[in-house]
Design a protein around this motif. Structure first.
Motif, PDB file in Angstrom:
ATOM      1  N   ASP A  11      17.355  33.584  47.612  1.00  0.00           N
ATOM      2  CA  ASP A  11      17.098  34.922  47.098  1.00  0.00           C
ATOM      3  C   ASP A  11      16.614  34.819  45.661  1.00  0.00           C
ATOM      4  N   ASN A  12      15.926  35.857  45.212  1.00  0.00           N
ATOM      5  CA  ASN A  12      15.406  35.930  43.851  1.00  0.00           C
ATOM      6  C   ASN A  12      15.908  37.200  43.181  1.00  0.00           C
ATOM      7  N   TYR A  13      16.104  37.124  41.861  1.00  0.00           N
ATOM      8  CA  TYR A  13      16.599  38.274  41.107  1.00  0.00           C
ATOM      9  C   TYR A  13      15.870  38.383  39.776  1.00  0.00           C
TER      10      TYR A  13
ATOM     11  N   PHE B 121      13.474  37.532  57.031  1.00  0.00           N
ATOM     12  CA  PHE B 121      13.227  38.111  55.720  1.00  0.00           C
ATOM     13  C   PHE B 121      14.154  39.319  55.566  1.00  0.00           C
ATOM     14  N   ILE B 122      15.271  39.094  54.904  1.00  0.00           N
ATOM     15  CA  ILE B 122      16.332  40.100  54.822  1.00  0.00           C
ATOM     16  C   ILE B 122      15.903  41.232  53.888  1.00  0.00           C
ATOM     17  N   PRO B 123      15.886  42.459  54.367  1.00  0.00           N
ATOM     18  CA  PRO B 123      15.479  43.593  53.514  1.00  0.00           C
ATOM     19  C   PRO B 123      16.602  44.019  52.567  1.00  0.00           C
TER      20      PRO B 123
ATOM     21  N   ASP C 178      11.143  41.698  61.015  1.00  0.00           N
ATOM     22  CA  ASP C 178      11.428  40.858  59.846  1.00  0.00           C
ATOM     23  C   ASP C 178      11.678  39.403  60.213  1.00  0.00           C
ATOM     24  N   PHE C 179      11.440  39.022  61.460  1.00  0.00           N
ATOM     25  CA  PHE C 179      11.699  37.666  61.931  1.00  0.00           C
ATOM     26  C   PHE C 179      10.392  36.915  62.197  1.00  0.00           C
TER      27      PHE C 179
ATOM     28  N   GLN D 206      12.674  38.416  46.987  1.00  0.00           N
ATOM     29  CA  GLN D 206      12.568  38.178  48.429  1.00  0.00           C
ATOM     30  C   GLN D 206      13.751  37.337  48.898  1.00  0.00           C
ATOM     31  N   CYS D 207      14.509  37.870  49.829  1.00  0.00           N
ATOM     32  CA  CYS D 207      15.667  37.179  50.381  1.00  0.00           C
ATOM     33  C   CYS D 207      15.288  36.632  51.763  1.00  0.00           C
ATOM     34  N   LEU D 208      15.510  35.335  51.963  1.00  0.00           N
ATOM     35  CA  LEU D 208      15.082  34.685  53.195  1.00  0.00           C
ATOM     36  C   LEU D 208      16.211  33.838  53.760  1.00  0.00           C
TER      37      LEU D 208
END
Length: 199
Positions: free
Chosen positions: A122-124, A77-79, A29-30, A90-92
């Motif tokens: 982050d998006n919600y 990219f944080i899962p 994820d990096f 998508q959380c970055l």
């Protein structure tokens, strides 16, 4: 002594040659990134002791010397879906270190250097709400920019953005020792943007 000083400031331009390179590598994820630029003939002005203004000589002498700037950092990219059920955005998290240096120690060091930048975004709600927090830290002389931001996308071409920027830095009025952010410490501001994209 004890008399006002008049200073005429005249900008000068110099031709500068640069060569640069960058490299990125993805692992899980990096995404790791490195980039650098080098100049053999970047101009800078020779340092004088500003503690004794009566001894200053104008105009300041300039000299060409080798110059190097580089940055390295990563994107993570944080899962979030593993920890928050139903999280679909998508959380970055991004972090980057930047440094610049003249090879000639007689030249005044760059103002823009030794910056550690981080950003969490982050998006919600199906990418309708976007939030981010950006920090820029000047590690050499203790300065910081703190920048939270949130926006709402109506997904019909219209978007509203709200942000606040806080700037602070240590200093005593001595350009040789002050953080560059010290001179912007009373310039915090709020941003409100309305955006419409025509289809």
């Amino acid at each position: 002594e004890n008399q006002p000083v008049s200073v005429v400031i005249q900008p000068q331009s110099f031709i500068v040659d640069f060569v640069g390179a960058d490299f990125s590598y993805t692992y899980a994820d990096f995404v790791f990134q490195i980039e650098s630029a080098y100049s053999p003939n970047k101009s800078g002005f020779i340092t004088q002791d500003t503690d004794y203004p009566q001894d200053l000589v104008f105009p300041y002498d300039t000299r060409k010397t080798d110059f190097l700037s580089y940055s390295f950092g990563f994107n993570y990219f944080i899962p979030m879906h593993k920890w928050i059920k139903g999280h679909s955005g998508q959380c970055l998290f991004t972090m980057e270190w930047y440094q610049a240096k003249y090879f000639d120690d007689a030249i005044f060091p760059p103002f823009i250097t030794d910056f550690l930048t981080s950003r969490l975004q982050d998006n919600y709600f199906d990418d309708r709400i976007h939030i981010s927090l950006t920090n820029v830290v000047e590690t050499r002389r203790s300065g910081i920019i703190w920048w939270p931001e949130v926006d709402y996308d109506f997904q019909n071409g219209f978007k509203v953005e709200l942000g606040y920027v806080s700037i602070d830095g240590t200093g005593k009025g001595d350009v040789d020792d002050d953080s560059i952010f010290y001179y912007y410490r009373d310039n915090d501001f709020i941003m409100v943007n309305f955006r419409y994209e025509f289809q």
